[in-house]
Design an enzyme around this catalytic site. Sequence first.
Site, PDB file in Angstrom:
ATOM      1  N   HIS A  86       0.740  -1.153   0.015  1.00  0.00           N
ATOM      2  CA  HIS A  86       0.068   0.105  -0.113  1.00  0.00           C
ATOM      3  C   HIS A  86       0.730   1.213  -0.027  1.00  0.00           C
ATOM      4  O   HIS A  86       0.562   2.377   0.461  1.00  0.00           O
ATOM      5  CB  HIS A  86      -0.914   0.119   1.179  1.00  0.00           C
ATOM      6  CG  HIS A  86      -2.058  -1.019   1.305  1.00  0.00           C
ATOM      7  ND1 HIS A  86      -3.296  -0.646   0.657  1.00  0.00           N
ATOM      8  CD2 HIS A  86      -2.005  -2.225   1.613  1.00  0.00           C
ATOM      9  CE1 HIS A  86      -3.954  -1.697   0.564  1.00  0.00           C
ATOM     10  NE2 HIS A  86      -3.257  -2.948   1.273  1.00  0.00           N
ATOM     11  N   ASN A 159     -10.318  -2.490   2.560  1.00  0.00           N
ATOM     12  CA  ASN A 159     -10.063  -2.375   1.035  1.00  0.00           C
ATOM     13  C   ASN A 159     -11.655  -2.077   0.496  1.00  0.00           C
ATOM     14  O   ASN A 159     -12.351  -2.141   0.814  1.00  0.00           O
ATOM     15  CB  ASN A 159      -9.532  -3.956   0.685  1.00  0.00           C
ATOM     16  CG  ASN A 159      -8.047  -3.829   1.001  1.00  0.00           C
ATOM     17  OD1 ASN A 159      -7.377  -2.879   1.385  1.00  0.00           O
ATOM     18  ND2 ASN A 159      -7.624  -5.230   0.939  1.00  0.00           N
TER      19      ASN A 159
HETATM   20 FE1  HDD Z   1      -2.756  -4.724   5.265  1.00  0.00          FE
HETATM   21  C1  HDD Z   1      -1.187  -1.711   5.208  1.00  0.00           C
HETATM   22  C2  HDD Z   1      -5.608  -3.173   4.113  1.00  0.00           C
HETATM   23  C3  HDD Z   1      -3.998  -7.682   5.160  1.00  0.00           C
HETATM   24  C4  HDD Z   1      -0.206  -5.977   7.022  1.00  0.00           C
HETATM   25  N1  HDD Z   1      -3.317  -2.930   4.932  1.00  0.00           N
HETATM   26  C5  HDD Z   1      -2.480  -1.850   4.803  1.00  0.00           C
HETATM   27  C6  HDD Z   1      -3.122  -0.693   4.236  1.00  0.00           C
HETATM   28  C7  HDD Z   1      -4.312  -1.232   3.912  1.00  0.00           C
HETATM   29  C8  HDD Z   1      -4.559  -2.393   4.285  1.00  0.00           C
HETATM   30  C9  HDD Z   1      -5.548  -0.270   3.568  1.00  0.00           C
HETATM   31  C10 HDD Z   1      -2.558   0.624   4.186  1.00  0.00           C
HETATM   32  C11 HDD Z   1      -2.868   1.505   5.357  1.00  0.00           C
HETATM   33  C12 HDD Z   1      -2.304   2.939   5.057  1.00  0.00           C
HETATM   34  O1  HDD Z   1      -2.801   3.541   4.169  1.00  0.00           O
HETATM   35  O2  HDD Z   1      -1.317   3.208   5.642  1.00  0.00           O
HETATM   36  N2  HDD Z   1      -4.618  -5.405   4.793  1.00  0.00           N
HETATM   37  C13 HDD Z   1      -5.483  -4.698   4.571  1.00  0.00           C
HETATM   38  C14 HDD Z   1      -6.498  -5.542   4.473  1.00  0.00           C
HETATM   39  C15 HDD Z   1      -6.550  -6.656   4.551  1.00  0.00           C
HETATM   40  C16 HDD Z   1      -5.107  -6.617   4.827  1.00  0.00           C
HETATM   41  C17 HDD Z   1      -8.130  -4.824   3.842  1.00  0.00           C
HETATM   42  C18 HDD Z   1      -7.173  -8.007   4.735  1.00  0.00           C
HETATM   43  C19 HDD Z   1      -8.322  -8.073   5.282  1.00  0.00           C
HETATM   44  N3  HDD Z   1      -2.280  -6.337   5.876  1.00  0.00           N
HETATM   45  C20 HDD Z   1      -3.033  -7.677   5.809  1.00  0.00           C
HETATM   46  C21 HDD Z   1      -2.335  -8.682   6.460  1.00  0.00           C
HETATM   47  C22 HDD Z   1      -1.174  -8.184   7.295  1.00  0.00           C
HETATM   48  C23 HDD Z   1      -1.123  -6.988   6.839  1.00  0.00           C
HETATM   49  C24 HDD Z   1      -2.898 -10.119   6.635  1.00  0.00           C
HETATM   50  C25 HDD Z   1      -0.137  -8.949   7.763  1.00  0.00           C
HETATM   51  C26 HDD Z   1      -0.057 -10.158   8.604  1.00  0.00           C
HETATM   52  N4  HDD Z   1      -1.037  -3.958   5.826  1.00  0.00           N
HETATM   53  C27 HDD Z   1       0.071  -4.691   6.771  1.00  0.00           C
HETATM   54  C28 HDD Z   1       1.198  -4.035   7.052  1.00  0.00           C
HETATM   55  C29 HDD Z   1       0.840  -2.616   6.457  1.00  0.00           C
HETATM   56  C30 HDD Z   1      -0.440  -2.825   5.701  1.00  0.00           C
HETATM   57  C31 HDD Z   1       2.446  -4.624   6.420  1.00  0.00           C
HETATM   58  C32 HDD Z   1       1.916  -2.026   5.800  1.00  0.00           C
HETATM   59  C33 HDD Z   1       2.044  -0.562   6.166  1.00  0.00           C
HETATM   60  C34 HDD Z   1       1.018  -0.492   7.146  1.00  0.00           C
HETATM   61  O3  HDD Z   1       0.689  -1.583   7.527  1.00  0.00           O
HETATM   62  O4  HDD Z   1       1.011   0.675   7.833  1.00  0.00           O
HETATM   63  O5  HDD Z   1       1.351  -3.956   8.319  1.00  0.00           O
END
Ligand code: HDD
Length: 705
Positions: A86, A159
């Site tokens: 993202h 999402n």
């Molecule tokens: Fe995630 C960022 C949405 C599964 C780990 N995720 C991130 C962002 C969104 C989502 C919108 C951007 C946030 C921003 O704008 O700063 N992610 C989802 C949705 C998921 C999902 C709707 C499934 C239902 N995500 C998911 C899983 C994991 C993560 C299963 C880890 C086990 N997501 C992350 C992260 C991020 C992230 C790596 C990267 C940047 C952040 O968190 O702040 O922790």
Amino acid sequence: MAQVVEKVKDTLLNETKKIRDLRQDTYDLPVTEGMTTDHGTAILDTDNWLKATDGTNPGPSLLEDQVAREKIMRFDHERIPERVVHARGTGVHGYFKLTKAIPEYSYAGVLNDTSRTTPVFVRFSTVQGSKGSADTVRDVRGFAIKFYTDEGNWDIVGNNIPVFFIQDAIKFPDIIHAVKPEPHNEIPQGASAHTSFYDFISLQPESTHMLMWVMSDRAIPRSYRTMQGFGVNTYTLINKKGERHFVKFHWDPELGVHSLVWDEAQKLAGQDPDFHRKDLEEALNSGAPAKWTFSVQVLPESKENDFDFDILDATKIWPEELVPKIPIGELILNRVVDEFFTEVEQVAFCTSHIVPGVGFSDDPLLQGRNFSYFDTQLTRLGPNWEELPINRPVCPVMNFNRDGAMRHKITKGVNYWPNRFGTAAPQGKKFHAEGIIAEYPQKIVGIKQRLRSAKFQEHYNQAQLFYNSLHPHEKDHLIKALSFELNKLEEADVVERMIDRLNHVDNDLASQVALNVGGEIPKALAIPNHGKKASGISQDDFGSVIPTIKSRKIAILIADGFDLIGYEGIKAALLSGSAVVGTIGIRKSGVKSASGKVTKPDFHFEGDRSTSYDAIIIPGGEHVKVLAANGRVIHWIREAFGHCKPIGAFGEAVDLVKAALPLSQLKFADDYNSAEAVSSYGVVTARSYSLPSAAADLVIKEGDT
Ligand code: HDD
């Protein structure tokens, strides 16, 4: 127009002024006394490095020049790590209004007090591309919202698609490694059409349902303002009696759900990589706030096992027919940021940031997410990231967390508890006093194992439900999308595995894709495709007629000899409907009307493209001869037609448009609001909106044939 924007801006500023004041931020500090260094001393010259000179000619630059060294050092260290997923996105401010209190489900203040205006910040994003990648790629869109509530920050990190690729968070590094650019060549950027992604997907049946959504038009939204938002995971709500309900969160856009067509999306990725970012900014600044209805699907604990799917499985939806959506609030986004880095790049969301009255569930994807977000911010922002203005709550924060890099707050008194001063968390007192349960006393089983329940093993019912629920033109788009993607794979066995996977959804789908990409045509399988459909899946359910031209981008094409009265009438009609109007002329320096008046267009024909607009209109006048001889203009008309966009023509321009389009296929729309159209490119989509009733002599509706 200007007065509308000012009024809107004033209202907005007041509503979310609270945040700004609380942050005592140095907004727009007037530089009255000249520039200073970061340590506050006057800068006398920021254009020349201090040098050893002979009074006339400069010699070597001096290391002692703190002004120069500070400026270069600050520049060298401006970048922070981009988000690991993202990375590409944009964010805006707004507010949330609760329209229906739900005390029967939750005691959360933000879900009970309809008098509140809760400031919010929302960041939209793609998933696969890096920070500088294009907006209009085929991808899931992030829809993350931070509510600055009086009881603490609440983040719903969602999402624009209601399900996800995987069931258990432990698989997240794998799915992301598979979809991100490949490790041996860092290709592709902003795309899933590559071998490693489909290698993983073809070996991971649980991803099938999500793949349908990502290959549908949902993955190429026309605007962040025309897409839904979903919390995806199953959370819980807790009421004052300590009763718990399972819950899913939904955002439905006021404008309806609308997409680009794939040809358009690909072109925009090159012609205008910031298309969605600009669209949101132009809309909010033109006085058209983006609005969504916030709804919940709620399930009492007693019904947890009433379905043929597990309600904690993030690869499954809760069909609205089985669990109705309850609209309870409104999200209004209405203020662009002041500074992108400090607000959008530094905003940080955590699924674990809930407020009292909201709880987690045992959804294994949510459980893992709760660790990951809190962990990942350390890399990007450091341990005190919640003191950054954009992440800071608007309510009191009191605990004994201390120190760590970049600590801002100066806290007097002891840094441990219990202590002789008896200071306890003020909020805790309030809840305990009212006997409210902050943590739900959930009974849990006790055997340590790595397993998934039987219902987690079923992966095709809802993929079939999705495909069955699509309109013919949406199925056509999905088949074409999969054919585009699989066509790029180098390894035949991955293609074959994918065709087999699609065959578990629908034999016709799999056969058409196989035909397009040179795979084996599969035999129909014995698995029952129950043919069931669900609402809220096909985009037409959201009304393919966008109810307004407000904030829609409309191009008016002119050349020397145009009819000035007609042009000004059209422009006034569009602006009165709050459309965003672009006048595209044969040259930007000035175009002369038939009556001799010179108009300065916004762009010349080489400077912009039909892909940036929702419709084109051509006024009457002698200028049609010049337009007809301009290949770029003919391409504007054909491309807009091919992307199923309305084309308005007046007077002499009618023959120009008829000449530019395949006449044999044309039927002239007598109403502006048809829902489906077939374009000359064979692209079928549902997308329409009413053009101003400026009584165009000819309106080619969305590529009518
Ligand atoms: Fe995630 C960022 C949405 C599964 C780990 N995720 C991130 C962002 C969104 C989502 C919108 C951007 C946030 C921003 O704008 O700063 N992610 C989802 C949705 C998921 C999902 C709707 C499934 C239902 N995500 C998911 C899983 C994991 C993560 C299963 C880890 C086990 N997501 C992350 C992260 C991020 C992230 C790596 C990267 C940047 C952040 O968190 O702040 O922790």
